[in-house]
Design a protein around this motif. Structure first.
Motif, PDB file in Angstrom:
ATOM      1  N   THR A   9      -7.308  42.701  -3.108  1.00 46.01           N
ATOM      2  CA  THR A   9      -6.926  43.629  -4.166  1.00 46.01           C
ATOM      3  C   THR A   9      -5.859  42.987  -5.037  1.00 46.01           C
ATOM      4  O   THR A   9      -4.925  42.367  -4.523  1.00 46.01           O
ATOM      5  CB  THR A   9      -6.410  44.943  -3.567  1.00 46.01           C
ATOM      6  N   GLU A  32      -9.451  46.708  -7.022  1.00 45.43           N
ATOM      7  CA  GLU A  32     -10.127  46.287  -5.791  1.00 45.43           C
ATOM      8  C   GLU A  32     -11.077  45.114  -6.055  1.00 45.43           C
ATOM      9  O   GLU A  32     -11.491  44.866  -7.198  1.00 45.43           O
ATOM     10  CB  GLU A  32     -10.923  47.455  -5.212  1.00 45.43           C
ATOM     11  N   ILE A 126     -17.208  56.016 -13.244  1.00 43.30           N
ATOM     12  CA  ILE A 126     -17.277  55.452 -11.897  1.00 43.30           C
ATOM     13  C   ILE A 126     -18.288  54.309 -11.855  1.00 43.30           C
ATOM     14  O   ILE A 126     -19.110  54.145 -12.755  1.00 43.30           O
ATOM     15  CB  ILE A 126     -17.669  56.530 -10.869  1.00 43.30           C
ATOM     16  N   SER A 131     -17.821  55.350  -6.926  1.00 50.45           N
ATOM     17  CA  SER A 131     -16.378  55.243  -6.726  1.00 50.45           C
ATOM     18  C   SER A 131     -15.738  54.425  -7.839  1.00 50.45           C
ATOM     19  O   SER A 131     -16.414  53.800  -8.654  1.00 50.45           O
ATOM     20  CB  SER A 131     -16.075  54.608  -5.369  1.00 50.45           C
ATOM     21  N   SER A 132     -14.408  54.430  -7.862  1.00 54.95           N
ATOM     22  CA  SER A 132     -13.649  53.652  -8.833  1.00 54.95           C
ATOM     23  C   SER A 132     -13.033  52.436  -8.160  1.00 54.95           C
ATOM     24  O   SER A 132     -12.819  52.426  -6.943  1.00 54.95           O
ATOM     25  CB  SER A 132     -12.534  54.524  -9.440  1.00 54.95           C
ATOM     26  N   ARG A 133     -12.742  51.393  -8.952  1.00 55.76           N
ATOM     27  CA  ARG A 133     -12.057  50.198  -8.411  1.00 55.76           C
ATOM     28  C   ARG A 133     -10.585  50.195  -8.785  1.00 55.76           C
ATOM     29  O   ARG A 133      -9.872  49.255  -8.444  1.00 55.76           O
ATOM     30  CB  ARG A 133     -12.721  48.914  -8.942  1.00 55.76           C
ATOM     31  N   SER A 135      -6.679  52.086  -9.021  1.00 56.04           N
ATOM     32  CA  SER A 135      -5.767  53.127  -8.549  1.00 56.04           C
ATOM     33  C   SER A 135      -4.363  52.813  -9.038  1.00 56.04           C
ATOM     34  O   SER A 135      -4.037  51.659  -9.346  1.00 56.04           O
ATOM     35  CB  SER A 135      -5.776  53.232  -7.015  1.00 56.04           C
ATOM     36  N   GLU A 139      -3.231  57.218  -6.868  1.00 55.71           N
ATOM     37  CA  GLU A 139      -4.162  58.098  -7.575  1.00 55.71           C
ATOM     38  C   GLU A 139      -5.321  57.297  -8.150  1.00 55.71           C
ATOM     39  O   GLU A 139      -5.133  56.200  -8.691  1.00 55.71           O
ATOM     40  CB  GLU A 139      -3.429  58.843  -8.694  1.00 55.71           C
ATOM     41  N   THR A 140      -6.522  57.862  -8.070  1.00 57.46           N
ATOM     42  CA  THR A 140      -7.697  57.216  -8.645  1.00 57.46           C
ATOM     43  C   THR A 140      -7.603  57.188 -10.165  1.00 57.46           C
ATOM     44  O   THR A 140      -7.271  58.190 -10.793  1.00 57.46           O
ATOM     45  CB  THR A 140      -8.976  57.970  -8.241  1.00 57.46           C
ATOM     46  N   TYR A 142      -9.975  56.247 -13.528  1.00 49.77           N
ATOM     47  CA  TYR A 142     -11.399  56.116 -13.845  1.00 49.77           C
ATOM     48  C   TYR A 142     -11.675  55.017 -14.864  1.00 49.77           C
ATOM     49  O   TYR A 142     -10.802  54.623 -15.642  1.00 49.77           O
ATOM     50  CB  TYR A 142     -11.945  57.461 -14.340  1.00 49.77           C
ATOM     51  N   HIS A 143     -12.908  54.541 -14.833  1.00 47.71           N
ATOM     52  CA  HIS A 143     -13.372  53.495 -15.736  1.00 47.71           C
ATOM     53  C   HIS A 143     -13.796  54.109 -17.074  1.00 47.71           C
ATOM     54  O   HIS A 143     -14.055  55.310 -17.169  1.00 47.71           O
ATOM     55  CB  HIS A 143     -14.571  52.753 -15.129  1.00 47.71           C
TER      56      HIS A 143
END
Length: 378
Positions: A9, A32, A126, A131-133, A135, A139-140, A142-143
């Motif tokens: 990461t 990630e 996503i 899922s998202s890569r 954070s 917290e997530t 988004y793309h």
């Protein structure tokens, strides 16, 4: 060669849009490693496009906050996931908001540049696995448009990257990720402008200038730039406009009538790049002649706004939309080659270069017409 963090990461800087209509904030985020079929890219340059501003405004309901914007981007592949065959670490790439898998029915049809591979997930912010890569502080994030170029590193599907020449100038070719093929292709592909024909381009921003370039390359005889800011006309002429018209200078005459008088009855082709004004779109359609003419709508109207017209306005005319100028991702290196051969203008779009800490100023410049494109050196 870009440093590799394969399998790890990465912590890096990004401009995060936490909520609509608020300034971006520069944050340390975690990116990630790429999973199967994915590519992690070291972003080198991103420019600020009206589509980024449109989404940030909250008018585009498709995307979820918080997100990392940016889609007119260039970079170098840092690492790849299992099964990736399109690119390898070290390759120079232009990320694609219009994916190209080469295997779906749309890709195989030969009729469109649209691709069905990422349709279900890309607009949701996503990756294909849901899922998202990204954070930030647990917290997530988004793309955006499958790219998220306002980050020092990003992860994309391998279907969302286009390899370009090893000597491609990344600080220039990032613009090939959106505005240049969209406008240029609208003229040369979607409308298929014919030699000696007449064209009117509504709006002289980056998209409009690209249409003008494409119309000139296609050999159009009369290329009319239309804008309410006459300060843009010198640049429009540099890109190939033969005439320039400011509707504010003839307030008592509709712009479509002005254009018909300039062209002895109407235009062969019109293009709306004005930014989503429904009335401008109608004017572009009404300015056509009735001899198999074409109006191409490139702008996006605000959610809920509907373009309507009397069906008699379509007699002898065609009204069509445009997605990335009909261009496929695998064709982007053709534009790189045109630039290197001095057959395509790119430098002239770039008002100035900035760093990521100046990104909110860049958005403000775009909003107030102080720039065509500002390129962020990541």
């Amino acid at each position: 060669m870009t440093q590799s963090f394969e399998g790890k990461t990465i912590t890096c800087r990004a401009a995060v849009a936490w909520e609509a209509a608020k300034p971006l904030t520069i944050e340390e985020i975690q990116v990630e490693p790429p999973r199967a079929g994915e590519v992690r890219v070291k972003v080198t340059h991103s420019s600020i496009c009206h589509s980024d501003a449109y989404t940030l405004s909250g008018k585009d309901y498709a995307y979820r906050f918080p997100m990392i914007l940016g889609h007119e981007t260039s970079g170098i592949v840092e690492s790849v996931g299992e099964g990736v065959t399109k690119v390898k670490p070290g390759d120079r790439v232009i990320p694609l908001y219009m994916a190209e898998c080469g295997m779906c029915p749309l890709c195989l049809s030969g009729k469109t540049n649209l691709c069905g591979a990422l349709l279900k997930t890309q607009a949701m912010g996503i990756m294909p696995d849901g899922s998202s890569r990204f954070s930030c502080r647990g917290e997530t994030i988004y793309h955006f448009m499958g790219i998220s170029g306002f980050s020092e590193y990003t992860v994309l599907s391998q279907f969302s990257v286009s390899k370009v020449d090893d000597d491609a100038p990344l600080d220039k070719v990032c613009l090939i990720g959106c505005c240049i093929p969209t406008g240029y292709g609208a003229a040369t592909r979607i409308a298929n402008v014919k030699k000696g024909s007449s064209c009117a381009i509504f709006g002289c921003g980056a998209l409009g200038l690209s249409v003008i370039q494409g119309a000139k390359a296609a050999g159009a005889g009369k290329i009319i730039a239309v804008d309410i800011n006459s300060a843009k006309f010198d640049q429009a002429k540099h890109f190939g406009a033969t005439h320039c018209v400011n509707p504010l200078e003839t307030p008592d005459v509709k712009i479509e009538q002005v254009l018909k008088e300039l062209t002895d009855g109407g235009l062969d082709y019109t293009f709306d790049t004005s930014g989503g004004n429904i009335e401008v779109m109608k004017s572009a359609l009404e300015a056509l002649n009735n001899d198999d003419s074409t109006c191409v709508i490139i702008s996006l109207a605000d959610a809920g706004n509907v373009l309507s017209t009397n069906t008699t306005s379509l007699v002898g005319r065609k009204l069509t939309g445009c997605a990335f100028g009909g261009v496929k991702g695998s064709e982007l290196n053709d534009y790189v080659k045109l630039y290197k051969e001095d057959k395509l203008l790119i430098d002239e779009y770039i008002t100035k270069n900035i760093n990521i800490d100046e990104i909110n100023d860049g958005f403000d410049d775009l909003k107030h017409g102080r720039s065509v494109r500002e390129v962020i050196f990541m």
